[in-house]
Design an enzyme around this catalytic site. Sequence first.
Site, PDB file in Angstrom:
ATOM      1  N   GLU A   1      -5.009  -8.846   0.720  1.00  0.00           N
ATOM      2  CA  GLU A   1      -5.642  -8.521   2.011  1.00  0.00           C
ATOM      3  C   GLU A   1      -7.117  -8.299   1.766  1.00  0.00           C
ATOM      4  O   GLU A   1      -7.503  -7.678   0.766  1.00  0.00           O
ATOM      5  CB  GLU A   1      -5.101  -7.218   2.627  1.00  0.00           C
ATOM      6  CG  GLU A   1      -3.744  -7.315   3.245  1.00  0.00           C
ATOM      7  CD  GLU A   1      -3.303  -6.002   3.904  1.00  0.00           C
ATOM      8  OE1 GLU A   1      -4.162  -5.225   4.385  1.00  0.00           O
ATOM      9  OE2 GLU A   1      -2.084  -5.755   3.927  1.00  0.00           O
TER      10      GLU A   1
ATOM     11  N   GLU B   1       0.817  -1.221   0.000  1.00  0.00           N
ATOM     12  CA  GLU B   1       0.000   0.000   0.000  1.00  0.00           C
ATOM     13  C   GLU B   1       0.856   1.279   0.000  1.00  0.00           C
ATOM     14  O   GLU B   1       0.781   2.089   0.925  1.00  0.00           O
ATOM     15  CB  GLU B   1      -0.943   0.013   1.200  1.00  0.00           C
ATOM     16  CG  GLU B   1      -1.873  -1.188   1.257  1.00  0.00           C
ATOM     17  CD  GLU B   1      -2.953  -1.063   2.338  1.00  0.00           C
ATOM     18  OE1 GLU B   1      -2.875  -0.141   3.156  1.00  0.00           O
ATOM     19  OE2 GLU B   1      -3.874  -1.899   2.339  1.00  0.00           O
TER      20      GLU B   1
END
Length: 464
Positions: free
Chosen positions: A365, A167
Amino acid sequence: MTEYNFPKDFWWGSAASGPQTEGHVAGDGKGDSIWDVWFKEAPDKFFDGVGPDKTSQFMKYFKEDIQLMKQTGHNTFRTSIQWSRLIPDGTGAVNAQAVEFYNQVIDELLATGIEPFMNLYHFDMPAKLQEEGGWLNRETVDAYVKFAETCFDLFGDRVKKWFTHNEPIVPVEAGYLYQFHYPLHVSFKEAVQVGFHENLASAMAIEKYHATYDGQIGIILNLTPSYPRDENNPADVSASEYADAFFNRSFLDPAVLGHFPEKLIEVVQDLNIVPEMLPGDLQIIAENHVDLLGVNYYQPRRVKAKVSKKVAGSPVMPDDYFDNYEMPGRKMNPYRGWEIYEKGIYDILKNLKENYGNIECYISENGMGVEGEEKFRGENGEIQDDYRIEFVKEHLKYVHQAIGEGSNCRGYHMWTCMDNWSWTNAYKNRYGFISVELDHDGRRTIKKSGHWFKTVADSAGFTD
Ligand code: BG6
């Protein structure tokens, strides 16, 4: 009843990170990261005053934890190497104890039949490098590439799936726009520079990896699909395209296609905040793409045309180009305050298939954070997290549909294996298949969802 069958070699598992699980052990030689520094400066910013020093004590319990992974159906597991553990000051000598620890973890995983996926950067800048500007400083890019090469050299004989960042938009937005990560700056110009350096660092690490090693290297992105309030309203659509360019395509396009999206280029040129770069940088980004894409998906972003007025004197922000939209009737995770929209996962996979060459990818995720989960602990001591089973199942149905329509999605990782320390939220919201009781020295118990996930992984699917 419908059967949802997945490929036999599908990756079932979960994701975590070094800084959120390992903890510190006296004399382990770890250097400080920005999290250690910030916690020392302002412990009150962290939920219940719980910092990064203890976390889930994976350093102490990793052998038992890896057995628990087996018992919850894992054939793969992602974590990260903490830069400040391996190279305590970010640029100097390697910490021999860290090498021994990561070697043991990797060997134990492999011996248990669990393939390690290894990420290199999960929000954890070494403190010494942050003092010199962190991702704002070009020298951090070089230091990162050295760190990456050190990891490939030390562990690349056994780790065959690497990720350059988790991220990378988060350090941009959290550290340089919205003030929920250190160094708490607010500057669109700095944010753009940080994002550029992260992209460049990723491409440079990929170049090194491809030159010498035989595994796969990728990046993990939190792709948050931008949905316009009204698809037939051009102003809403345009606003959602800006949000998409800022928060998704700023990393997705360079990583997979080798260039930045037009809309982003337009904005940084208009605002005169084009990042500093050296000749050849764009070429490096153009030529070094990822082999594999990790997709983190939690929630959609709903957007409408900008109507809210800007407060006089407030800084220029990405939000000057769109307003967030609260869709009536949306389904919420009340604990985390995030919308649950299962079809978003399908829309992402479809977009990757249609616009990104159907790159090999996996869900890296997805998960549901729940506060106060102890109240769901049953008499048998197990947390009865049926809501989590429901959450995973409903997302997996859409992954299944996307695969049926040709998506190159290879696996599904839950966030997370065992409850872990989540930055300033610390242990507020629990996400794991396995509970961790902080009052009992981190005692672990598999939740109902962990047992359920094993049945899914064992039979490569489920019936519902
Ligand atoms: C993901 C991050 O975005 O969200 C993790 O990769 C993080 O590091 C997880 O722990 C959950 O975050 P939060 O804010 O709900 O605690």
